[in-house]
Design a protein around this motif. Structure first.
Motif, PDB file in Angstrom:
ATOM      1  N   ASP A 254      16.079  21.627 -33.858  1.00 52.61           N
ATOM      2  CA  ASP A 254      15.196  20.982 -34.933  1.00 52.61           C
ATOM      3  C   ASP A 254      16.112  21.534 -36.257  1.00 52.61           C
ATOM      4  N   TYR A 255      15.145  20.434 -36.898  1.00 54.66           N
ATOM      5  CA  TYR A 255      15.773  21.137 -38.551  1.00 54.66           C
ATOM      6  C   TYR A 255      14.931  20.992 -39.159  1.00 54.66           C
ATOM      7  N   ASN A 256      13.591  21.738 -39.528  1.00 56.16           N
ATOM      8  CA  ASN A 256      12.494  22.516 -39.796  1.00 56.16           C
ATOM      9  C   ASN A 256      12.413  22.141 -41.557  1.00 56.16           C
ATOM     10  N   ARG A 257      10.549  22.353 -41.722  1.00 57.05           N
ATOM     11  CA  ARG A 257      10.476  21.910 -43.248  1.00 57.05           C
ATOM     12  C   ARG A 257       9.649  23.147 -43.950  1.00 57.05           C
ATOM     13  N   VAL A 258       9.975  23.528 -45.344  1.00 57.46           N
ATOM     14  CA  VAL A 258       8.755  24.707 -46.251  1.00 57.46           C
ATOM     15  C   VAL A 258       8.845  24.013 -47.186  1.00 57.46           C
ATOM     16  N   VAL A 259       7.783  24.207 -48.133  1.00 58.70           N
ATOM     17  CA  VAL A 259       7.136  23.511 -49.186  1.00 58.70           C
ATOM     18  C   VAL A 259       6.486  24.473 -49.866  1.00 58.70           C
ATOM     19  N   LYS A 260       6.606  24.866 -51.267  1.00 62.80           N
ATOM     20  CA  LYS A 260       6.372  26.063 -51.552  1.00 62.80           C
ATOM     21  C   LYS A 260       5.086  25.757 -52.328  1.00 62.80           C
ATOM     22  N   GLY A 351      17.548  24.746 -36.432  1.00 60.18           N
ATOM     23  CA  GLY A 351      15.890  25.325 -35.611  1.00 60.18           C
ATOM     24  C   GLY A 351      17.165  27.006 -35.135  1.00 60.18           C
ATOM     25  N   ILE A 352      18.030  27.124 -35.893  1.00 58.38           N
ATOM     26  CA  ILE A 352      18.617  27.935 -35.135  1.00 58.38           C
ATOM     27  C   ILE A 352      18.401  29.700 -35.723  1.00 58.38           C
ATOM     28  N   ARG A 353      17.541  29.323 -36.517  1.00 54.56           N
ATOM     29  CA  ARG A 353      17.082  30.088 -37.408  1.00 54.56           C
ATOM     30  C   ARG A 353      15.381  30.653 -36.719  1.00 54.56           C
ATOM     31  N   GLY A 354      15.156  29.968 -35.950  1.00 52.07           N
ATOM     32  CA  GLY A 354      14.160  29.888 -34.701  1.00 52.07           C
ATOM     33  C   GLY A 354      12.634  30.452 -36.072  1.00 52.07           C
ATOM     34  N   LEU A 355      11.620  30.024 -35.068  1.00 49.29           N
ATOM     35  CA  LEU A 355       9.761  29.806 -36.022  1.00 49.29           C
ATOM     36  C   LEU A 355       9.963  30.970 -37.318  1.00 49.29           C
ATOM     37  N   SER A 356      10.093  32.754 -36.412  1.00 48.70           N
ATOM     38  CA  SER A 356       9.864  33.947 -37.932  1.00 48.70           C
ATOM     39  C   SER A 356      11.232  33.275 -38.776  1.00 48.70           C
ATOM     40  N   GLY A 357      11.845  32.179 -38.813  1.00 46.03           N
ATOM     41  CA  GLY A 357      12.452  32.169 -39.756  1.00 46.03           C
ATOM     42  C   GLY A 357      11.748  31.628 -41.318  1.00 46.03           C
ATOM     43  N   LEU A 358      10.510  30.565 -40.210  1.00 52.09           N
ATOM     44  CA  LEU A 358       9.735  29.614 -41.302  1.00 52.09           C
ATOM     45  C   LEU A 358       8.085  30.685 -41.777  1.00 52.09           C
ATOM     46  N   GLU A 359       7.908  31.527 -40.719  1.00 47.73           N
ATOM     47  CA  GLU A 359       7.020  32.524 -41.185  1.00 47.73           C
ATOM     48  C   GLU A 359       7.226  33.665 -42.214  1.00 47.73           C
ATOM     49  N   GLN A 360       8.856  33.516 -41.999  1.00 46.35           N
ATOM     50  CA  GLN A 360       8.808  34.646 -43.242  1.00 46.35           C
ATOM     51  C   GLN A 360       9.578  33.829 -44.245  1.00 46.35           C
ATOM     52  N   ARG A 361       9.809  33.097 -44.886  1.00 49.87           N
ATOM     53  CA  ARG A 361       9.580  32.060 -45.812  1.00 49.87           C
ATOM     54  C   ARG A 361       8.301  32.149 -46.330  1.00 49.87           C
ATOM     55  N   VAL A 362       6.888  31.403 -45.718  1.00 49.09           N
ATOM     56  CA  VAL A 362       5.364  31.805 -46.441  1.00 49.09           C
ATOM     57  C   VAL A 362       5.087  33.275 -46.681  1.00 49.09           C
ATOM     58  N   ASP A 363       5.195  34.291 -45.456  1.00 47.14           N
ATOM     59  CA  ASP A 363       4.848  35.377 -45.789  1.00 47.14           C
ATOM     60  C   ASP A 363       5.285  35.957 -47.216  1.00 47.14           C
ATOM     61  N   SER A 364       6.268  35.520 -47.558  1.00 52.55           N
ATOM     62  CA  SER A 364       7.510  36.131 -48.540  1.00 52.55           C
ATOM     63  C   SER A 364       6.342  36.258 -49.869  1.00 52.55           C
ATOM     64  N   GLY A 365       6.142  34.712 -49.548  1.00 55.17           N
ATOM     65  CA  GLY A 365       6.008  33.730 -50.744  1.00 55.17           C
ATOM     66  C   GLY A 365       5.824  32.800 -51.485  1.00 55.17           C
ATOM     67  N   GLU A 366       7.304  33.005 -51.347  1.00 55.77           N
ATOM     68  CA  GLU A 366       8.106  31.816 -51.489  1.00 55.77           C
ATOM     69  C   GLU A 366       7.640  31.013 -51.220  1.00 55.77           C
ATOM     70  N   ALA A 368       4.838  28.044 -49.225  1.00 55.58           N
ATOM     71  CA  ALA A 368       3.000  27.792 -49.718  1.00 55.58           C
ATOM     72  C   ALA A 368       2.899  26.764 -47.778  1.00 55.58           C
ATOM     73  N   VAL A 369       3.689  26.716 -47.411  1.00 54.91           N
ATOM     74  CA  VAL A 369       3.250  26.140 -45.951  1.00 54.91           C
ATOM     75  C   VAL A 369       4.564  25.769 -45.189  1.00 54.91           C
ATOM     76  N   ALA A 370       4.609  25.988 -44.002  1.00 57.05           N
ATOM     77  CA  ALA A 370       6.076  25.171 -43.079  1.00 57.05           C
ATOM     78  C   ALA A 370       5.810  24.589 -42.150  1.00 57.05           C
ATOM     79  N   PHE A 371       6.650  23.672 -41.836  1.00 50.75           N
ATOM     80  CA  PHE A 371       6.206  23.019 -40.584  1.00 50.75           C
ATOM     81  C   PHE A 371       7.764  23.149 -39.664  1.00 50.75           C
ATOM     82  N   SER A 372       7.137  23.065 -38.510  1.00 52.08           N
ATOM     83  CA  SER A 372       8.134  23.217 -36.780  1.00 52.08           C
ATOM     84  C   SER A 372       8.647  21.414 -36.639  1.00 52.08           C
ATOM     85  N   LEU A 373       9.227  20.892 -36.531  1.00 51.50           N
ATOM     86  CA  LEU A 373       9.603  19.673 -35.483  1.00 51.50           C
ATOM     87  C   LEU A 373      10.114  19.721 -34.405  1.00 51.50           C
ATOM     88  N   PHE A 374       9.988  18.599 -33.387  1.00 51.69           N
ATOM     89  CA  PHE A 374      10.843  17.870 -32.236  1.00 51.69           C
ATOM     90  C   PHE A 374      12.079  17.602 -33.030  1.00 51.69           C
TER      91      PHE A 374
END
Length: 412
Positions: A254-260, A351-366, A368-374
């Motif tokens: 997966d190649y996921n998205r994060v938005v500020k 996707g190699i960074r796992g879903l925790s990689g998405l959580e970290q980007r949002v939890d840090s405040g960097e 606002a929202v993250a999306f995981s994809l198929f």
């Protein structure tokens, strides 16, 4: 002109593969590259990222960088670290990452086939990155970064590759990331001819990764052809370095998205607008989508599962990609991002960074929202290329990655 051909590769001398092998040049920044070569004087990063041997702050596109790459390559040849095969070879290349294994072929691929779309693309390229690869090839008089190609699975090819790889490999390197790289040179003329014939029977090959390298190979060939009054079509510059794998052995993550930010919306309004398009459910655990049309969303410490009605999924090969479905139904109309190539409000997480990689980007405040994809499938990629279309940016994340330095293609 054959679709692929054997060539006398430039590769590490016996016992030197582990000293030379390096990750692809574009998967790390300069600081990471400098750290990676500490205590490794023969790492191929000295050729693929030569700015690491110049003062910090050097423009990576300065002429002295390309000159340094050429100097480093000549030194590695002079010291016997790299040697060139005397006969044209194919090279069977096996990658093993955990339980996943894929076996392909290192070959020189036809520029003519690329120019006539028999080697099919699915991405736009950027001129600056193309220029960089052209200057690198010209400075080295060699192609050192392979283009990652895919062929539609062919039993005759796989059987021969498996037969060749029954013997111990000549190069066997396990990289720092745990990926094992094995290579078997093949100079048996009968087997080389059989593989050449089997590939010639194929309608097309597909660029999986390396669009800038393949485009640069085409530009170098055109330039050298124009300057060569004795051009025959047999010159090495008419081909580019490639590694070709069967489509059914590929692993696309997966190649996921994060938005500020939420585009000026408060959380409740944002969720209400999403519910107008998707089925929306909260989840007690991180959401890894299980099928196309399903997405995970992480917002304010909470995971959600988003499902798009199947009736809303179009038949067009680009529009039906999950990256397109998310962009067309949420990221553009709700978050206001219409050009993900240029909008700095959006970023992409492999996707190699796992879903925790998405959580970290949002939890840090960097973010606002993250999306995981198929993940995009190889069949989808090939359908887009067959239609002559272009995929959205950051649609595919291939793992494992190829290594640089194990086989290079010299252009004389």
């Amino acid at each position: 002109m054959p679709l692929i051909r054997a060539f006398p590769g430039l590769r590490p001398a016996e016992g030197r593969a582990a000293d030379v092998a390096a990750p692809p040049y574009d998967v790390m920044n300069e600081a990471e590259a400098r750290e990676m070569v500490d205590g490794r004087p023969w790492s191929f990063l000295h050729i693929s990222r030569p700015e690491i041997d110049l003062p910090q702050g050097t423009d990576p596109y300065a002429s002295e960088v390309y000159a340094k790459a050429a100097e480093n390559l000549k030194e590695m040849e002079r010291e016997g670290i790299l040697i060139r095969d005397k006969k044209p070879c194919f090279y069977v290349y096996r990658l093993t990452m955990g339980e996943h294994q894929q076996t392909g072929l290192v070959a020189a691929a036809s520029v003519e086939a690329y120019d006539h779309d028999r080697i099919k693309k699915h991405e736009f390229t950027r001129p600056a990155k193309e220029d960089d690869r052209v200057r690198q090839i010209d400075a080295l008089n060699a192609q050192t970064g392979p283009v990652f190609l895919v062929y539609p699975s062919a039993a005759a090819v796989e059987a021969l590759l498996n037969e060749i790889s029954q013997t111990p490999p000549e190069m066997d390197v396990t990289a720092a990331d745990g990926v094992r790289h094995e290579i078997w040179p093949l100079d048996d003329e009968e087997k080389v001819a059989r593989l050449t014939h089997e590939f010639d029977r194929m309608e097309a090959l597909y660029v999986a990764d390396g669009h800038h390298r393949s485009a640069a190979g085409s530009r170098v060939a055109a330039s050298r052809k124009g300057a060569n009054s004795s051009h025959t079509g047999d010159e090495a510059y008419n081909y580019f370095l490639s590694v070709i794998f069967p489509h059914n052995q590929m692993q696309i993550l997966d190649y996921n998205r994060v938005v500020k930010d939420l585009n000026g919306l408060d959380k409740e309004t944002f969720l209400t607008r999403i519910e107008a398009v998707f089925q929306l459910q909260t989840s007690d655990q991180a959401v890894k989508p299980e099928r196309s049309g399903e997405f995970g969303m992480y917002l304010d410490g909470q995971w959600y599962r988003l499902r798009l009605d199947a009736a809303k999924i179009p038949s067009d090969p680009v529009a039906r990609l999950d990256v397109s479905l998310l962009a067309d139904n949420l990221i553009e109309p709700i978050l206001g991002i219409s050009d993900p190539r240029r909008d700095n409000r959006i970023d992409f997480v492999g996707g190699i960074r796992g879903l925790s990689g998405l959580e970290q980007r949002v939890d840090s405040g960097e973010m606002a929202v993250a999306f995981s994809l198929f993940p995009t499938s190889m069949e989808q990629l090939m359908a887009v290329a067959d239609a002559g279309e272009v995929m959205p940016p950051k649609s595919t994340w291939f793992e494992p990655k190829l290594a640089d330095g194990l086989v290079s293609h010299v252009l004389d």
